[in-house]
Design an enzyme around this catalytic site. Structure first.
Site, PDB file in Angstrom:
ATOM      1  N   GLU A 215       0.584  -1.394   0.178  1.00  0.00           N
ATOM      2  CA  GLU A 215       0.158  -0.028   0.286  1.00  0.00           C
ATOM      3  C   GLU A 215       0.828   1.832  -0.177  1.00  0.00           C
ATOM      4  OE1 GLU A 215      -3.322  -0.649   3.184  1.00  0.00           O
ATOM      5  OE2 GLU A 215      -3.845  -2.168   2.071  1.00  0.00           O
ATOM      6  N   GLU A 332      -5.684 -10.735  -1.402  1.00  0.00           N
ATOM      7  CA  GLU A 332      -6.386 -10.492  -0.238  1.00  0.00           C
ATOM      8  C   GLU A 332      -8.173 -11.030  -0.803  1.00  0.00           C
ATOM      9  OE1 GLU A 332      -5.402  -7.215   1.491  1.00  0.00           O
ATOM     10  OE2 GLU A 332      -3.138  -7.888   2.307  1.00  0.00           O
TER      11      GLU A 332
END
Ligand code: XIL
Length: 406
Positions: A215, A332
């Protein structure tokens, strides 16, 4: 009692697959045992050792129409993973062993879990970041090692779930920010000490992938996250507060390459990866790292909703990432919804797309075993519901046929 149930389940697995829980088992054995009424077709070579390069493109990929295990259903295509917590092992061990052949610790390898402030302050000499695994981390690592389930490590460089003291003089909350030079040494030792501890305490654990950076980018693209403490202002990054450029990313991958086991593929992982501006940010960094020989793959987190993105938007990003020539992993996956039929279709679309591109996709991980334990449990985003009930989404995914694959 639990042990007895577990050994019964293992006995059934032995009966059906001859080599239970062995990640190197032949997909041919697995698939053959599961097909009841399907004509046998030529099989691919084993992809379960996570070397996606071993897929034999001259053979036709085969997908069993009838299977009751996710990992068996997709064994010719990619590893099927889940994240788990330590408590999930107490409640879901049999279920995990049945459906998954890749595990990501949901939180237990994150910086705030394994960086130890006291030890770093005492013994770190301002640079030697001390890493300690607590019982929860150890429980997951041991479970993977004992059951021969390969691990996706998650994660080193992240703006979130990382303590501010890591970036401050003497590893103290009241210290001033350190220089990039000091931070480089801390980052190197963080990565080195983590891999050394993993190798020392879990010598038989197979770590096949690691999210080196997670991220990095603004939610909708537009470059790195803004400098600041995420613990004080959500979304900001202490990494960009310390470093004026992207050297922390390059260095993190350099150190990971140096200390990770040779079979461990190194990933740049992110979410909202299908938002075009963000796809570009991730792709550009991945290519820079690729030119330096430091990266193996791009991780698409894939926290989706039935409303957005649609499958063609997702596919555009996937194709862009695949065009890098790097491995791609779906890391994910979960899909929030208010309509289970729409969710089922969305899951089927993603699994179908992934299976159809499996020469570039070595694993697909769902972010949790069942809705009850999901971080987004308010919108039931997983394949299984309460008490591991098989949702429509699971049934749709398990109904995918060879003819669905593009
Ligand atoms: C989440 C976990 O699932 C939660 O238990 C935790 O409270 C917050 O983090 N992107 C990531 C994951 O890379 O590590 C996050 O996991 C979900 C979003």
């Amino acid at each position: 009692m639990k042990k007895r149930i577990l050994s019964c389940v293992m006995a059934v697995f032995v009966y059906f697959s001859l080599m239970p829980f062995t990640v190197t088992e032949s997909t041919e054995n697995k698939t053959d045992n599961k097909i009841s009424s399907q004509t046998k077709k030529p099989q691919v070579t084993d992809t379960q050792n996570n070397d996606s390069s071993v897929i034999d493109s001259s053979s036709e990929l085969n997908i069993p129409e009838f299977s009751d295990s996710l990992k068996d259903k997709f064994s010719s295509f990619f590893k099927t993973g889940t994240c788990i917590s330590a408590s999930g092992i107490d409640t879901s061990a049999e279920f995990i062993l049945k459906h998954f052949n890749s595990i990501t610790p949901e939180n237990e390898l994150k910086p705030d879990y394994i960086l130890n402030q006291q030890a770093s302050e005492l013994y770190g000499n301002n640079v030697n970041t001390q890493v300690v695994f607590n019982n929860n981390t150890r429980k997951i690592l041991k479970f993977c090692e004992d059951n021969n389930i390969p691990l996706r490590g998650h994660t080193f460089v992240w703006h979130s779930q990382t303590p501010d003291w890591f970036f401050k003089e003497n590893f103290r909350y009241d210290g001033a920010d350190v220089t990039p030079d000091i931070m480089n040494q801390r980052l190197e030792n963080f990565i080195k000490n983590t891999f050394e501890l993993l190798a020392k305490d879990y010598p038989n654990l197979k770590i096949y992938a690691y999210d080196v950076c997670n991220e990095l980018y603004e939610n909708n693209g537009g470059g790195f996250r803004k400098p600041g403490s995420n613990n004080l202002e959500m979304g900001k990054s202490y990494w960009t507060k310390i470093y004026p450029d992207d050297s922390f990313v390059i260095n993190a991958f350099t150190y990971a390459r140096k200390y990770a086991p040779p079979e461990c593929k190194l990933f740049l992982n992110d979410f909202n990866e299908y938002v075009p501006a963000k796809t570009k940010d991730i792709y550009d960094m991945a290519m820079k790292l690729k030119d330096l020989g430091l990266i193996d793959g791009i991780g698409m987190q894939s926290h989706l909703d039935t409303g957005y993105p649609d499958i063609s938007t997702y596919k555009t990003a996937l194709e862009k990432f695949m065009s890098s020539g790097l491995d791609v992993q779906i890391t994910e996956l979960d899909i929030t919804c208010s309509d289970f039929s729409l969710q089922a279709k969305a899951f089927k679309d993603i699994f179908t797309l992934a299976a159809g591109n499996s020469e570039n996709i070595s694993s697909l991980t769902v972010w949790g075993t069942h809705d009850t334990v999901s971080w987004r449990n308010y919108a039931n985003p997983l394949l299984f519901g309460e008490n591991y009930s098989e949702k429509e989404a699971y049934k749709e995914v398990m109904s995918i046929k060879n003819t669905d694959l593009k």
